[in-house]
Write an enzyme that holds these catalytic residues in place. Structure first.
Site, PDB file in Angstrom:
ATOM      1  N   TYR A   1       0.814  -1.211   0.000  1.00 26.57           N
ATOM      2  CA  TYR A   1       0.000   0.000   0.000  1.00 26.57           C
ATOM      3  C   TYR A   1       0.853   1.269   0.000  1.00 26.57           C
ATOM      4  CZ  TYR A   1      -4.065  -2.942   0.525  1.00 26.57           C
ATOM      5  OH  TYR A   1      -5.044  -3.871   0.301  1.00 26.57           O
TER       6      TYR A   1
ATOM      7  N   HIS B   1     -14.999   1.198   0.152  1.00 24.92           N
ATOM      8  CA  HIS B   1     -13.867   0.294   0.367  1.00 24.92           C
ATOM      9  C   HIS B   1     -12.683   0.996   1.030  1.00 24.92           C
ATOM     10  CE1 HIS B   1     -15.415  -2.656  -2.960  1.00 24.92           C
ATOM     11  NE2 HIS B   1     -16.079  -2.742  -1.821  1.00 24.92           N
TER      12      HIS B   1
ATOM     13  N   GLY C   1     -17.532   1.897 -14.860  1.00 24.10           N
ATOM     14  CA  GLY C   1     -16.228   1.254 -14.710  1.00 24.10           C
ATOM     15  C   GLY C   1     -16.188   0.150 -13.681  1.00 24.10           C
TER      16      GLY C   1
ATOM     17  N   LEU D   1     -16.461  -0.029 -20.144  1.00 22.42           N
ATOM     18  CA  LEU D   1     -15.665  -0.376 -21.313  1.00 22.42           C
ATOM     19  C   LEU D   1     -16.274  -1.580 -22.031  1.00 22.42           C
ATOM     20  CD1 LEU D   1     -13.098   0.338 -22.911  1.00 22.42           C
ATOM     21  CD2 LEU D   1     -11.856  -1.272 -21.461  1.00 22.42           C
TER      22      LEU D   1
END
Length: 303
Positions: free
Chosen positions: A95, A150, A217, A244
């Site tokens: 991270y 998240h 997305g 996409l």
């Protein structure tokens, strides 16, 4: 009769007062008519869900893409509480690298981020952005009504108390919290697999009142986010997928547009804003004006 300076002054004050009273009266009439128009055509409530695909064009690699970060690390090693317990140094390094990348000069909001900020500016409190992304590109674009379900990369939290801290540097092995009597380890403020996403009650309350639910997305692999479209449809929202390629839950959406996020999102937002404004001018129905548009497929369709 010749007017004295004092009389002229009183007359000027009288005329000024009359003008001010008249202006206030006209303003009240204008505001009354405007409020009546707004009441007749209220703004729709729009809930947007974004996933990794919206940030891909800004240089943030996606987890699910062929070159995604998971190829370099096993999911259970860097995205579970058990992995953090086994090897906290490796998880922090993972991270830390992503945190450094996010703050590089070439990582910037793209046209899709900016379009969503424009939509929020137009809708105000009638807009909520729920993102699965842990980057800060939405905020940098100008969005304020954002839920990071998240977590957020530029924050850490105490592993014991849960207190959240802003954090832009690397987390070092000896970094500890200041909230506990015996300082505890700091962990990334990220929701790992097996943990409950954040602010779920607020998200479901927003879905219950949404007129539009838009997923941008997203892969449709990760729950509970993948189930939001079903929940929104049950509540009567018009559902839109901007992606996409079709997601795993693409069949749930009423309207679908496929292509690069930087192209399809601004187009959709501008169409929506035009159709919101049109009823105010022509008296058309807001709820039906936009929902009648047929599905469109961009040049980058996966079909």
């Amino acid at each position: 009769m010749m007017r004295t300076p004092r009389r002229r002054l009183r007359l000027a004050r009288y005329k000024k007062t009359r003008r001010q009273v008249h202006q206030r009266f006209r303003q009240r009439i204008f505001e009354r008519d405007r409020n009546i128009e707004i009441a007749r055509h209220p703004l729709p409530y729009v809930v947007v869900l974004t996933g990794a695909g919206i940030s891909a064009e800004s240089g943030i690699r996606t987890f699910r893409a062929a070159d995604g970060l998971w190829e370099e690390h096993k999911v259970e090693d860097v995205a579970t509480p058990e992995g953090f317990s086994r090897n906290p140094l490796m998880v922090q390094d993972f991270y830390n690298a992503r945190r450094r990348q996010l703050q590089q000069d070439d990582i910037k909001p793209n046209a899709a981020h900016l379009a969503l900020a424009e939509l929020e500016a137009a809708l105000g409190d009638h807009f909520l952005l729920v993102t699965q992304n842990i980057d800060n590109l939405h905020e940098r674009a100008g969005n304020r009504n954002v839920i990071h379900m998240h977590g957020e990369l530029l924050k850490v939290r105490c592993a014991s108390s849960g207190q959240i801290l802003q954090w832009t540097e690397d987390v070092k092995p000896d970094d500890r919290c200041h909230c506990c009597q015996f300082p505890s380890v700091l962990r990334p403020h990220v929701v790992w697999f097996g943990e409950m996403p954040l602010q779920m009650d607020e998200i479901y309350q927003a879905l219950a009142q949404a007129d539009y639910f838009v997923a941008i997305g997203t892969s449709g692999h990760v729950y509970p986010a993948a189930g939001f479209v079903h929940e929104a449809r049950l509540q009567g929202a018009h559902t839109v997928e901007l992606n996409l390629e079709p997601s795993q839950v693409g069949s749930e959406f009423e309207e679908k547009q496929y292509g690069l996020a930087s192209e399809v999102v601004p187009d959709w937002v501008h169409d929506l804003l035009e159709n919101i404004a049109r009823p105010v001018r022509s008296g058309a129905d807001v709820s039906s004006a936009f929902g009648q548009r047929e599905d469109q497929v961009g040049d980058n369709s996966a079909d």
